[in-house]
Design an enzyme around this catalytic site. Structure first.
Site, PDB file in Angstrom:
ATOM      1  N   PRO A  84      44.387  40.708  47.064  1.00 47.11           N
ATOM      2  CG  PRO A  84      42.058  40.608  47.288  1.00 47.11           C
ATOM      3  CD  PRO A  84      43.329  40.170  47.925  1.00 47.11           C
TER       4      PRO A  84
ATOM      5  CD  GLU B 280      35.283  41.189  54.398  1.00 47.30           C
ATOM      6  OE1 GLU B 280      34.762  40.063  54.263  1.00 47.30           O
ATOM      7  OE2 GLU B 280      35.189  42.103  53.565  1.00 47.30           O
TER       8      GLU B 280
ATOM      9  NE  ARG C  77      56.145  27.369  32.634  1.00 46.04           N
ATOM     10  CZ  ARG C  77      56.459  28.157  31.616  1.00 46.04           C
ATOM     11  NH1 ARG C  77      56.695  29.430  31.814  1.00 46.04           N
ATOM     12  NH2 ARG C  77      56.541  27.668  30.395  1.00 46.04           N
TER      13      ARG C  77
HETATM   14  N1  ADE Z   1      43.580  36.562  47.833  1.00 46.37           N
HETATM   15  C1  ADE Z   1      42.296  36.711  47.475  1.00 46.37           C
HETATM   16  N2  ADE Z   1      42.195  37.140  46.227  1.00 46.37           N
HETATM   17  C2  ADE Z   1      43.453  37.286  45.747  1.00 46.37           C
HETATM   18  C3  ADE Z   1      44.006  37.712  44.517  1.00 46.37           C
HETATM   19  N3  ADE Z   1      43.257  38.094  43.490  1.00 46.37           N
HETATM   20  N4  ADE Z   1      45.355  37.723  44.401  1.00 46.37           N
HETATM   21  C4  ADE Z   1      46.119  37.369  45.435  1.00 46.37           C
HETATM   22  N5  ADE Z   1      45.666  36.960  46.610  1.00 46.37           N
HETATM   23  C5  ADE Z   1      44.331  36.922  46.774  1.00 46.37           C
END
Ligand code: ADE
Length: 231
Positions: free
Chosen positions: A87, A114, A151
């Site tokens: 994230p 975590e 794709r």
């Molecule tokens: N791992 C956990 N959340 C994620 C996200 N939003 N994008 C990529 N990998 C992740």
């Protein structure tokens, strides 16, 4: 194109890789996907791949050793583009899908727990997030990348199913589509689509795309107005 995925949960990919367009692309050797369970590289007698964070705090942290050993076991890993899905990465877009589709070899690391031991980052080139939300692990994010990259590979989608008019490919959302029947519950198909005038149809579709983008995605609309390329 070859894609290696470092994951603790290879079974999560089974349905994804064995159905529909992904399965066809693999069968036609347009893309090769290898799943590597990096737990197998743990030197711990219980095959542990995570540990408590130095300094304390909640949750477990993915250890560098099993990831490093799994990564360096991959043939050609030095030349591959090495991606962490997290994230904290740059947000994934259609433009990045096109960029990545030009690589010969990518390696994707799916995290869990975590977080990653920070030293893992030293062995990867880029970090990608699929959006501002947190998943329990990187597998779904990796599948999103693999799907969208595959794709747009040449020959994966036939000319009839072309991705060239996809939403985002020109900073616009796609125009509305209709198929049979001509009328359903009193709702009819726009007349312009029935008269075979391809110039008019093209114009109508473009205008509908612009209208829809303006209504739903002001940010994209403004970019389109500026004539900026999609990013
Ligand atoms: N791992 C956990 N959340 C994620 C996200 N939003 N994008 C990529 N990998 C992740």
């Amino acid at each position: 194109m070859r894609i290696d995925v470092l994951t603790l949960f290879p079974n999560m990919f089974t349905g994804f890789l064995n159905e529909s367009i992904m399965a066809r692309a693999i069968k036609n050797q347009l893309v090769e996907v290898n799943l590597i369970d990096f737990r197998e590289f743990s030197t711990n007698k219980h095959k542990k791949v995570d540990d408590y964070p130095y300094g304390g705090g909640a949750g477990m942290v993915l250890q560098v050793q099993p990831v490093y050993d799994a990564l360096t076991s991959i043939k050609g890993y030095k030349d591959a583009l090495k991606i962490m899905v997290t994230p904290q990465g740059e947000t994934f877009t259609q433009c990045k899908a096109y960029d990545l589709s030009k690589q010969d070899h990518i390696i994707i690391l799916c995290g869990h727990y975590e977080g990653f031991d920070e030293r893992i980052r030293d062995y990867f080139d880029i970090e990608i997030s699929i959006g501002d939300y947190v998943l329990t692990g990187g597998e779904l994010a990796a599948m999103v990348l693999i799907d969208s990259i595959t794709r747009v590979q040449p020959q994966v989608i036939s000319k009839d199913e072309s991705h060239l008019n996809d939403s985002f490919s020109n900073d616009l959302l796609e125009h509305p589509h209709y198929t049979r029947p001509r009328e359903f519950n009193g709702k009819t198909v726009p007349e312009v689509l029935l008269n075979g005038n391809h110039e008019k149809i093209k114009k109508w579709r473009y205008e509908e795309s612009v209208k829809r983008t303006k209504k739903r995605r002001q940010d994209l609309y403004e970019k389109h107005q500026r004539g900026g390329n999609f990013e």
